[in-house]
Enzyme design. Sequence first.
Site, mmCIF file in Angstrom:
data_model
loop_
_atom_site.group_PDB
_atom_site.id
_atom_site.type_symbol
_atom_site.label_atom_id
_atom_site.label_comp_id
_atom_site.label_asym_id
_atom_site.label_seq_id
_atom_site.Cartn_x
_atom_site.Cartn_y
_atom_site.Cartn_z
ATOM 1 N N LYS A 78 35.343 34.520 35.701
ATOM 2 C CA LYS A 78 35.525 33.642 36.719
ATOM 3 C C LYS A 78 34.263 33.437 37.369
ATOM 4 C CE LYS A 78 40.605 33.409 37.603
ATOM 5 N NZ LYS A 78 41.599 33.534 38.151
ATOM 6 N N THR A 85 36.696 50.410 45.775
ATOM 7 C CA THR A 85 35.364 50.457 46.078
ATOM 8 C C THR A 85 35.377 49.406 47.337
ATOM 9 O OG1 THR A 85 35.530 50.391 43.638
ATOM 10 C CG2 THR A 85 33.256 49.915 44.820
ATOM 11 N N ASN A 108 38.164 28.520 37.590
ATOM 12 C CA ASN A 108 39.355 28.834 36.562
ATOM 13 C C ASN A 108 39.552 27.642 35.821
ATOM 14 O OD1 ASN A 108 40.704 27.303 38.511
ATOM 15 N ND2 ASN A 108 42.651 28.366 38.071
ATOM 16 N N SER A 168 49.225 31.055 29.659
ATOM 17 C CA SER A 168 48.811 29.776 29.910
ATOM 18 C C SER A 168 49.005 28.848 28.643
ATOM 19 C CB SER A 168 47.153 29.606 29.945
ATOM 20 O OG SER A 168 46.969 30.139 31.209
ATOM 21 N N GLY A 217 38.924 41.847 44.098
ATOM 22 C CA GLY A 217 38.434 41.325 42.715
ATOM 23 C C GLY A 217 38.309 40.086 42.715
ATOM 24 N N GLY A 218 38.298 39.671 41.298
ATOM 25 C CA GLY A 218 38.359 38.052 41.103
ATOM 26 C C GLY A 218 38.975 37.093 41.898
#
Length: 264
Positions: free
Chosen positions: A65, A151, A86, A16, A127-128
């Site tokens: 996040k 999971t 984000n 970034s 996930g995120g």
Amino acid sequence: MKKYLVIGNPIEHSYSPKLHNYWIKKNNINAVYEKKQINKEDLKNIIFDIKKERLGGINVTVPFKKFIIPFLDELSPEADETKSVNTIYLQNGKVLGHNTDISGFELGIKYSKYDVKNKIVFILGAGGVAPSIILALKKMGASKIIISNRTKEKAEDLKNFFHELEVIDWGETPTFDMVINATSIGLKNEDGIKLDYSGMGHNKFFYDVIYNPKETIFLKRAKLFGNRTENGKMMFIYQAHQAFTIWHKLMPDIDDETITLLEK
Ligand code: ATR
């Protein structure tokens, strides 16, 4: 000079700063963009710095996040729908959390000229980044979204938000047109997902959210079996592009130089 940050843990891998500072320079903006590794306890103070205008804006990456949400004054509809933030900035005196991953993913797929409409999409990982991908796929008209996560409860939790999801066991392979790696497997070069690539057929579209390394084992194997592949580079560029446009009220160019910048 205005200061911007990307926060996460770990954060070394983030491109970034490279991308934002390139656009800042190119557009003669008096600003600087840095990366900062933080802990959960630091979130409150960082948001306070936005409120006091000591920071112009921040990008948020893994694993914050979701954790950042209680510290914000408001959420955009996109952030609210995915419970994932984000991009943060001050708007009318309030600290606003937004999500540019959804449109980043959508524009990235469109850039690769793949048409998701009426396709069966299989997502690996809950996930995120998963909620943003699911929302974008729904918007693009996928006919079915199947998800599998090591999971399983995390995939089941997502089903509470997105009722139409089909959850299958980790290791199972359904019939699909497009498969997305939304796990962190592959960030380390030697990591591979245990998949039966030979049984998956050919001419499928394999997409990896990871862009560094450029070609994960997931994409390498998919290619060997005659499938089309794409990494997450354009998604990354487009999510940054939206954040930059919001903060600086200026739309930077995405040209060849921008794209190759991330390959160095
Ligand atoms: P978070 O889980 O905190 O949201 P993330 O980086 O956004 O973090 O997501 C990591 C994803 O990669 C998860 O789907 C994770 O699976 P679990 O939910 O079971 O942890 C998945 N993942 C990471 N390493 C993995 C591995 N070795 N095998 C299978 N899945 C893995």
